[in-house]
Design a protein around this motif. Structure first.
Motif, PDB file in Angstrom:
ATOM      1  N   SER A   1       1.619   9.035   3.947  1.00 30.11           N
ATOM      2  CA  SER A   1       0.916   9.844   4.835  1.00 30.11           C
ATOM      3  C   SER A   1       0.697  10.903   5.558  1.00 30.11           C
ATOM      4  O   SER A   1      -0.441  12.323   5.631  1.00 30.11           O
ATOM      5  N   ARG A   2       1.677  10.930   5.954  1.00 31.16           N
ATOM      6  CA  ARG A   2       1.858  12.148   6.443  1.00 31.16           C
ATOM      7  C   ARG A   2       2.488  13.538   5.469  1.00 31.16           C
ATOM      8  O   ARG A   2       1.738  14.593   5.878  1.00 31.16           O
TER       9      ARG A   2
ATOM     10  N   LEU B   1       0.928  13.591   2.414  1.00 31.67           N
ATOM     11  CA  LEU B   1      -0.684  13.901   2.574  1.00 31.67           C
ATOM     12  C   LEU B   1      -1.664  14.654   3.339  1.00 31.67           C
ATOM     13  O   LEU B   1      -2.243  15.942   2.865  1.00 31.67           O
TER      14      LEU B   1
ATOM     15  N   PRO C   1       0.763  -1.100   0.005  1.00 33.84           N
ATOM     16  CA  PRO C   1       0.346  -0.057  -0.089  1.00 33.84           C
ATOM     17  C   PRO C   1       1.223   1.501   0.055  1.00 33.84           C
ATOM     18  O   PRO C   1       1.830   1.098   0.206  1.00 33.84           O
ATOM     19  N   VAL C   2       0.435   2.531  -1.070  1.00 34.71           N
ATOM     20  CA  VAL C   2       1.180   3.459  -0.284  1.00 34.71           C
ATOM     21  C   VAL C   2       0.692   4.399   0.658  1.00 34.71           C
ATOM     22  O   VAL C   2       1.637   5.359   1.252  1.00 34.71           O
ATOM     23  N   ILE C   3      -0.553   5.054   0.789  1.00 34.55           N
ATOM     24  CA  ILE C   3      -0.747   6.283   1.228  1.00 34.55           C
ATOM     25  C   ILE C   3      -0.848   5.505   3.199  1.00 34.55           C
ATOM     26  O   ILE C   3      -0.838   6.622   3.347  1.00 34.55           O
ATOM     27  N   SER C   4      -1.059   4.148   3.030  1.00 36.63           N
ATOM     28  CA  SER C   4      -0.459   4.634   4.637  1.00 36.63           C
ATOM     29  C   SER C   4       1.186   3.778   4.901  1.00 36.63           C
ATOM     30  O   SER C   4       1.384   3.636   5.915  1.00 36.63           O
ATOM     31  N   GLY C   5       1.430   4.074   4.170  1.00 38.00           N
ATOM     32  CA  GLY C   5       3.237   4.870   4.324  1.00 38.00           C
ATOM     33  C   GLY C   5       3.873   5.623   4.896  1.00 38.00           C
ATOM     34  O   GLY C   5       2.995   6.370   5.252  1.00 38.00           O
TER      35      GLY C   5
END
Lengths: 363, 363
Positions: free
Chosen positions: B87-88, B90, B79-83
DNA sequence: CTGTTAGCGCTTTCAT
DNA sequence: ATGAAAGCGCTAACAG
C-alpha cells in the motif's frame, strides 16, 4: 505484435471471420465450427492477444473501471492508498474486477484536491465503463457529473446524503446492536463513547454515534452528556496529525475519567482510539478489562497487538469493495440493464470478542 | 464526444493542423501562433479531450504504467494492496505517476499466483509503457519477460539476486549503522536479534540480518548463536497466520529470555515483532526500556500505539515508490534514452527515537 | 505554414 | 457461412 490480419492470412480466411471467430459471442456460433477451431489454433500458435485500444476505439467500451477516492482520504496531502479504509476497499475491488476480466485504472485527486474536472478528463480520455467511488459525500459535483454522463457508478460507504446513490455500506445498525448486546450481557449499563475529537468526522463515523444513541435509548440504558466525549461535546479539537486517532483516545479517556461518571465500559470510534484509551487507563492504574471494558471498531492490526487485545467490530472493507465491484460488473455485463438500484447494499461482519471486555463489576 | 474533426470545422482548419496545434510538441511551434491560439480556444470552448485509445493505437504508446506485485505480497490468498509494503509503495508510485500525467494500471496476480502469463497478456493488450515491480525476486520469469520485450522496468526493494536489475532499495547498511550507533551510545554491547520465525523471509528481511551480523563483527561486539532467534537457528517455524509477525515476537523473545544470555537490547525485524516481544517482556515482568531496550523496524502505526512507544527505523516505502516511478518516467520521456542504469538507487530515512530504548544497566 | 492522405487493429453492417 | 468495406479518433509522412 501479432494481429488479426496475420491470423487471417495463416488460416486462409478473411480478417472479419477471424474477428467473429475470436469474439466468443453470438457471431462465433454462426460460423462453421471447423473454421472457428482452425482460427483458434492459429491464434494460439501465434500467441495472439487482442489490442485493447483498438477494440476500445471501435466499441466505445474500454474494459476499464475507475476508482475514485474523495478528499477525506487524502486530507492535508497525506497519502491516500495506504490509508486504512482506502487500501482495504481497493483490495476488494481489485479482486472482483480482475476476476471478471476487467482492468483497474487508478484515478484520484492527490494533486488536485477537490477538483472533479480531473475525473471528467479521465472519463473522457479513457472511456471508463464504470466507476467505484469512495467518499462521494464530500464532492456532490462528482455525483452530478456521473449522473449527467450516465456513467454506471457505485458509491462505497460514504454516499451523498441528499441524493441517495446506488451504494454499498456497512450495516451500522447491526454492528451497534451486537456491541450493546455483548456489553449488556456482561452486565454493563453505563456505557461511554469516545467519538472524533477533530473536525473531520467521516459520514460513517457520524452514523456510528447516531445509531448508538438511538439504540441506547431503545434499550433504556442510562445516557447523558456525561457518557459522550467528542468535539461537539467538549470543544476539544485536536490537530489532525499522524497519530490523531491515538490522541483522541488518550485525551478522550482522560476526559471521561475526570467526570467520575459510573461508567464501566467504553466504546471507541475505532481501534486506534481504543489503543489511546488503553494507555490512559494504564497511566491511571485502571485495569482493563476488570475495571473498565473497552470496545474498538475496525479490527485493525493494532487490535491484536495490544494487551489486552481488543474486542472489536470488524469493518468489512474488503468485502464491501468486492461487493460493490461485483454489482457494478454484473450491471455492465447485462445488455440493456435497468439503472442500478438506489437502495444501499448492506455488508456485515461479526463482532470479534477478545480480552478487553469482561463482566461489569457488581457494585 | 467532441473530436478533432469538430474542432477543425469550427476553427476553419484541417484536422491535421488541429492535431499539430494541440500536440504541444515541436510541430506546434511550426504553426502560425495565431492559428494555434484559435484552435486552442475552440478546443477549450468545446470541452475537447483527446481519446487516449486512438492515440495509443496510433502511436503504440499508451501512457500507462503497470504495477506488479510478486507472490510474497499475496501469500495464501491474502489481500495484496492492503499489505503494509504494497500500500505504501503504491502510494508513492501513484503520486509520481499521476503528477507526470500518466495513468496507473493495476496488474497483479491475486488470482493467478505465479503465472507470469497474466503479465504478458496485459502487456500485449494494453501496450504498457513501463513497469514497476515489487517482489521480482520470486519470479525470475517475469524479469526475463520484461528484458526480452525491452519493457522499461524498475524493481523496488526486492530484486532478482542473480541478475541485477535497475532498482530502488532501502539503504540497509545505513539503517543498521544508525541502530547500532544509537544502541552502543546508550552503552549496549550484548544485542539480540529476532528474525523471521516462518519460512518466507523476504529478501529485504534477510538483508537486514546479514548486514547486522557484518556490522556487529566490524564493531567487535559480542555475537553468537545465543544472540539470534530465527527459524534457521531454532527450528521453530510458525504458521503464517494473520498475526504471524506478532507471534514471531512473542515466541522469539521467550526463546531469547530462556537462554539467559546477558542481552540488554533486542532488535526486531519489524515493529509488529517488537509489539509481540514487548508483550512477552511484560508477562515476564521485565521492564522496557530500563531492563531491556527494544528497536523495531518500519515505523508502523503500531509503533506509536504501544507503551512504551517504539524506537524504530522508518521504512521509506512511499519515498521508494515515488523514486522508482520518477526514474522510470524520466526515462520514458527521454527519447533515445540509454537503458536504465543497473545500479541500485538508495533511499533512506532517519531513525526515530522514542521510549523503548534507554541506557544499558551498568552491571 | 497548412492540407491531403494513409493507416494503427478492431468491429460491424451489408453483400454475397 | 464468409468476405468486402467502412470507420472509430488520432498521428505522421508527404505534398503543396
Amino acid at each position: 505484435m501479432v494481429n488479426q490480419r496475420q491470423i487471417a492470412k495463416a488460416a486462409n480466411v478473411s480478417i472479419s471471420t477471424v474477428s467473429k471467430a475470436l469474439s466468443g459471442g453470438i457471431e462465433t456460433q454462426r460460423l462453421n465450427p471447423q473454421t472457428v477451431r482452425r482460427i483458434h489454433d492459429v491464434a494460439i500458435k501465434l500467441g495472439y492477444q487482442p489490442n485493447d485500444h483498438a477494440r476500445a476505439l471501435r466499441t466505445n467500451r474500454s474494459g476499464l473501471i475507475g476508482v475514485y477516492f474523495g478528499m477525506g482520504h487524502q486530507l492535508k496531502g497525506r497519502p491516500v492508498i495506504s490509508g486504512y479504509v482506502a487500501s482495504r476497499v481497493l483490495d476488494g475491488i481489485e479482486e472482483a474486477v480482475v476476476t471478471a476480466g476487467h482492468d483497474l485504472l487508478m484515478i484520484n485527486f492527490t494533486h488536485a484536491l477537490g477538483d472533479p474536472k480531473r475525473l471528467e478528463t479521465v472519463l473522457m480520455r479513457k472511456q471508463l465503463d464504470g466507476l467505484l467511488a469512495v467518499g462521494l459525500s464530500e464532492t456532490p459535483e462528482v455525483y452530478d457529473l456521473v449522473m449527467q454522463r450516465h456513467l454506471p457508478t457505485l458509491a462505497i460507504e460514504d454516499l451523498p446524503s441528499d441524493h441517495p446513490a446506488p451504494s454499498v455500506v456497512m450495516d451500522t445498525q447491526r454492528a451497534v446492536h451486537d456491541v450493546l448486546e455483548h456489553l449488556t450481557e456482561l452486565g454493563h449499563r453505563h456505557i461511554g463513547f469516545i467519538g472524533p475529537l477533530h473536525d473531520n468526522a467521516s459520514a460513517a463515523q457520524t452514523r456510528r454515534l447516531v445509531e448508538l444513541k438511538s439504540q441506547i435509548k431503545n434499550r433504556k440504558l442510562p445516557w447523558s452528556d456525561q457518557h459522550l466525549v467528542d468535539s461537539s461535546n467538549t470543544n476539544i479539537i485536536l490537530p489532525r496529525k499522524d497519530n490523531f486517532c491515538l490522541q483522541d483516545g488518550l485525551v478522550g479517556m482522560k476526559q471521561l475519567l475526570e467526570r467520575q461518571a459510573p461508567i464501566t465500559a467504553v466504546i471507541c470510534y475505532n481501534d486506534l482510539v481504543a489503543a489511546g484509551a488503553l494507555q490512559t487507563l494504564s497511566q491511571h492504574h485502571i485495569h482493563c478489562p476488570t475495571q473498565m471494558s473497552l470496545v474498538g471498531f475496525g479490527n485493525y492490526d493494532v487490535a491484536q497487538c495490544l494487551w489486552p487485545d481488543l474486542t472489536t467490530v470488524p469493518y468489512p472493507l474488503i468485502e464491501m469493495g468486492k461487493c460493490a465491484a461485483s454489482l457494478l460488473l454484473e450491471h455492465l455485463q447485462t445488455p440493456d440493464a435497468p439503472p442500478l438500484s438506489h437502495e444501499a447494499h448492506m455488508v456485515y461482519s461479526d463482532l470479534v470478542i477478545r480480552q478487553s471486555t469482561a463482566p461489569a463489576k457488581t457494585v
